[in-house]
Design an enzyme around this catalytic site. Structure first.
Site, mmCIF file in Angstrom:
data_model
loop_
_atom_site.group_PDB
_atom_site.id
_atom_site.type_symbol
_atom_site.label_atom_id
_atom_site.label_comp_id
_atom_site.label_asym_id
_atom_site.label_seq_id
_atom_site.Cartn_x
_atom_site.Cartn_y
_atom_site.Cartn_z
ATOM 1 C CD GLU A 1 -3.313 -2.428 2.176
ATOM 2 O OE1 GLU A 1 -2.986 -1.197 2.681
ATOM 3 O OE2 GLU A 1 -3.422 -2.455 2.238
ATOM 4 C CG HIS B 1 -15.860 -6.986 6.081
ATOM 5 N ND1 HIS B 1 -15.701 -5.922 7.086
ATOM 6 C CD2 HIS B 1 -14.807 -6.750 5.239
ATOM 7 C CE1 HIS B 1 -14.144 -5.888 7.021
ATOM 8 N NE2 HIS B 1 -14.076 -5.777 5.681
ATOM 9 C CG HIS B 2 -15.366 -13.089 6.410
ATOM 10 N ND1 HIS B 2 -15.692 -14.371 5.940
ATOM 11 C CD2 HIS B 2 -16.397 -12.987 6.499
ATOM 12 C CE1 HIS B 2 -16.653 -15.034 5.833
ATOM 13 N NE2 HIS B 2 -17.782 -14.083 6.620
ATOM 14 C CD GLU B 3 -9.586 -6.813 8.725
ATOM 15 O OE1 GLU B 3 -9.143 -5.697 7.933
ATOM 16 O OE2 GLU B 3 -8.218 -7.287 9.232
ATOM 17 C CG HIS C 1 -9.284 -4.517 0.653
ATOM 18 N ND1 HIS C 1 -9.568 -3.687 0.571
ATOM 19 C CD2 HIS C 1 -10.150 -5.445 -0.414
ATOM 20 C CE1 HIS C 1 -9.851 -3.121 -0.617
ATOM 21 N NE2 HIS C 1 -10.958 -4.604 -0.947
ATOM 22 C CD GLU D 1 -6.633 -2.453 -0.295
ATOM 23 O OE1 GLU D 1 -7.092 -0.938 0.725
ATOM 24 O OE2 GLU D 1 -6.002 -3.572 1.207
ATOM 25 C CD GLU E 1 -7.470 0.746 2.738
ATOM 26 O OE1 GLU E 1 -7.863 0.636 4.053
ATOM 27 O OE2 GLU E 1 -6.598 0.175 2.338
HETATM 28 C C1 NOJ Z 1 -7.887 -2.407 4.892
HETATM 29 C C2 NOJ Z 1 -9.299 -2.828 3.930
HETATM 30 O O1 NOJ Z 1 -8.375 -2.091 3.188
HETATM 31 C C3 NOJ Z 1 -10.338 -1.842 4.001
HETATM 32 O O2 NOJ Z 1 -11.305 -1.922 2.459
HETATM 33 C C4 NOJ Z 1 -11.357 -2.192 4.744
HETATM 34 O O3 NOJ Z 1 -12.440 -1.446 5.824
HETATM 35 C C5 NOJ Z 1 -10.610 -2.162 6.626
HETATM 36 N N1 NOJ Z 1 -9.113 -2.811 6.773
HETATM 37 C C6 NOJ Z 1 -11.108 -3.146 7.143
HETATM 38 O O4 NOJ Z 1 -11.647 -3.983 7.776
HETATM 39 CA CA CA Z 2 -6.039 -1.603 2.889
#
Ligand code: NOJ
Ligand code: CA
Length: 703
Positions: free
Chosen positions: A170, A414-416, A484, A503, A509
């Site tokens: 990034e 969404h899976h963070e 991502h 991503e 972002e």
């Molecule tokens: C980074 C991701 O690129 C972003 O899109 C996301 O909202 C955040 N992480 C939280 O998961």
């Molecule tokens: Ca990111």
């Protein structure tokens, strides 16, 4: 579909030291393979008679035993010509020609009795090569401690690069001579993530775009990164510019665990004297296996909005509470937890986005922060923090599921993972099943933070395998994946088209994290997007982040027409309109373009391109008589001149969304003009684009 296959095997080559040559089908790209007197494999490559890669060595250091780098003899050469046209499930065109000549050099190391082949595939726009290890007793399991592959480039070309990092991609791009890279490294490395890992003072990432002084565009990347670490490039040598493979390491410092029969990913060199050809090249996809999903009818390009930008800008929060749980995630009593009142993914807010999506014809709504775990996502219980199935108490999932359905809108899961990879793998089946049970067919996943178990890097072999495991398992569940922070794509979406986007670069972002260069989206098509689509999340109409969150000073470095152009130039079958409904409400005339633009294409024409300066592309919507043009401009204002000769005979109405006279990404991003005019295939357009500007055009036939 046309296929011509011819095999030639030249066994027991007498003159092994003599160069073995293969050319592209049109003869313009030439590859020579030689063994040096010490039996070291090397290759060189030219294009239209110009040197592209000078003699460069090939091979490996191994953890144990003699290295696979010299003492080789050629035991045979196989050649083959291949020509087919395949149909992608989604893409920039509806048919892709895969036409190449292959030369496989079979090597033997008499001292060890080991065998290794190197396959070269020559296309009209470049080449790929990979190492292949046939089944053999003397090399069954082995660990690669270093890949010695080199790309020795002539002169001191201009490079468009980001610093090497085994954990994140990034970064903003720097344009410089190769020779200047070490001195610019510190500045280029400036980055806010705590989890970045500097890969070396002279290490850069792929896809690397180069431009020689005599106008050759050369692009170095890899294809089909499967069961192997991601490749970076080390700049070795002080006067000759040699780029050497730098593979992301595992916790023991080793690179790849191999079990024959096996292959490495392809190392790719795309070349042309016209920058547009780099963008139109399909070498990366062509070097991947054909689609492995039989029924692909459930894989659908999609335009979406989401509860997202408000958390990125800090207007609201992913978490529901500020209080850290005092117990394991599975045991928290959520009815007793105190909310902080700034949670974004509430039932009411999500409903607002569903209504907006339905009203304006969007397919889906992404909701981040819907599930428990965010209050502690980078903290104490990190290895267990998300369970991916429990909504916060203020997110009424069954109600929203049914409401979205009634409005004809899909919810995107969404899976963070917070990079707790084992936690995710353990819970993956349950998480995907939960999606199916609740009507979700796409997931955005994420890998923020250091990888757990610690010591692993985002781009090492183990993690590459993890991302692939998730994509393949998702295919079993008929789920599309947008990952991502995962490893940058290498054309795997040909084989697994449910990998609908990634991503894997500096996305929108960062416009809220201090901003990206106004030229950023004129280099990404040459670098990050060589391997596959990016979920760049464009469409930001309010530039001043401070207006949204007084605590955050950041500026979106782009004019509104540039934001519109990104729906064309930043190709993806998944496109977000990332801004708030209330911001779009102020500029409904410009928003109309985002509503209209297609996300899947019959054909694309790259009209203008120069890395880090401008990209202009025209595309025809799949199965429809609608055309769109997008032009993204970098820092220097310019006049774009394009012919509409891609249109079939006839008369059309063109709606042009362009920068106004005084537009500028910083001082005047909202100065835009919308005008319509009648056009034909012989129309030539001259359109001025501002600093950080651009334009977008939609074209429909006049009946
Ligand atoms: C980074 C991701 O690129 C972003 O899109 C996301 O909202 C955040 N992480 C939280 O998961
Ligand atoms: Ca990111």
């Amino acid at each position: 579909m046309k296929k011509i296959l011819t095999f030639v095997t030249l066994a027991a080559l007498a003159a092994a030291a003599q160069a073995q040559t293969v050319t592209s089908p049109d003869g313009q790209v030439k590859l020579d393979f030689t063994l040096t007197p010490s039996g070291q494999p090397q290759y060189e490559m030219s294009y239209k008679g110009k040197e592209v890669i000078k003699p460069s060595r090939l091979g490996f250091e191994l953890m144990k035993g003699k290295a696979l780098k010299d003492g080789f003899k050629v035991s045979g050469i196989d050649t083959l010509t291949f020509d087919e046209t395949w149909t992608p499930v989604w893409g920039e065109e509806n048919a892709i020609r895969n036409h190449y000549k292959e030369m496989r050099v079979n090597l033997e190391q008499p001292e060890t009795g080991r065998k290794m082949s190197i396959a070269f595939r020559l296309f009209n726009d470049g080449m790929g090569f990979r190492y292949e290890f046939p089944m053999q007793k003397k090399l069954a399991h082995f660990t690669i401690s270093d890949e010695l592959t080199e790309f020795a480039v002539p002169g001191n070309p201009t490079a468009y690069w980001i610093p090497g990092d085994w954990d994140t991609q990034e970064y903003d791009y720097t344009k410089s001579r190769l020779s200047e890279i070490p001195s610019l490294m510190d500045e280029a490395y400036t980055h806010h993530n705590k989890w970045q890992s500097f890969a070396g003072p002279r290490t850069i990432q792929t896809a690397l775009q180069l431009k020689s002084d005599d106008g050759l565009y050369v692009n170095l990347h890899e294809a089909a990164l499967i069961n192997y670490p991601c490749m970076h490039l080390d700049l070795v040598g002080d006067t000759a510019f040699v780029l050497k493979a730098n593979l992301a390491a595992d916790p023991a410092g080793m690179k790849a665990n191999m079990q024959a029969p096996c292959t490495t990913p392809w190392r790719t060199v795309i070349v042309s004297d016209d920058a547009r050809d780099i963008l139109a090249s399909r070498i990366t996809y062509n070097l991947n296996d054909p689609c492995k999903i039989e029924d692909t009818s459930w894989i659908k390009p999609c335009k979406y909005v989401g509860v997202w930008w408000e958390m990125i800008t800090g207007k609201s929060k992913w978490s529901y509470t500020n209080d850290l749980p005092d117990t394991h995630i599975d045991k928290v009593d959520w009815t007793k937890v105190k909310p902080h009142g700034r949670h974004g993914a509430t039932t009411a807010n999500t409903k607002r986005y569903i209504d907006f999506a339905a009203e304006h014809g969007f397919d889906a709504v992404l909701v981040e922060g819907w599930n428990i775990g965010w209050e502690d996502w980078s903290n104490r219980f990190k290895d267990e923090v998300f369970d991916f199935v429990t909504p916060y108490p203020d997110f009424d999932l069954p109600y929203l599921r049914d409401y979205a359905k009634s409005k004809g809108v899909k919810l995107i899961m969404h899976h963070e993972t917070s990079s707790s990879v084992r936690n995710y793998e353990r819970r993956l089946d349950q998480a995907y099943q939960f999606m199916k049970d609740n009507g979700y067919d796409a997931v955005k996943s994420g890998y923020v933070g250091n990888i757990i178990p610690r010591g692993n890097n985002h781009f090492s072999q183990w993690l590459v395998n993890h991302y692939q495991y998730c994509v393949e398992k998702a295919a079993d569940y008929k789920i599309m994946v947008n990952a991502h922070e995962a490893v940058r794509p290498t054309g795997i979406a040909r084989t697994w088209p449910n990998l609908i986007a990634n991503e894997s670069a500096r996305g929108t972002e960062y416009q809220a994290f201090g901003g990206s260069k106004p030229s950023h989206c004129t280099i990404l098509p040459f670098t990050r997007q060589i391997g596959g689509p990016m979920d760049y999340t464009p469409g930001i109409f309010e530039n001043d982040v401070e207006k949204i969150n007084p605590k955050k000073k950041s500026w979106v470095n782009s004019t509104i027409p540039q934001q519109l152009s990104l729906y064309l130039t930043m190709y993806s079958p998944l496109q977000m309109a990332a801004d708030f409904p209330e911001h779009y409400a102020k500029y409904m005339d410009a928003f109309q373009f985002i509503k209209d633009v297609a996300v899947d294409w019959d054909k694309s024409w790259y009209l203008e391109a120069e890395p880090m300066e401008y990209v202009t592309v025209a595309r025809k919507a799949k199965g429809e008589d609608r055309w769109f043009v997008g032009s993204t401009n970098g820092y220097d204002p310019r006049t774009s001149e394009v012919k509409l000769s891609f249109l079939p005979k006839g008369k059309y109405k063109a709606t042009i969304y362009r920068d106004g006279e005084n537009a500028h990404y910083k001082t005047n991003p909202h100065d835009y003009v919308i005008e319509t005019r009648t056009v034909t295939p012989s129309t030539k357009l001259k359109i001025k684009t501002a600093a950080g500007g651009g334009y977008a055009i939609s074209i429909v036939p006049i009946q």
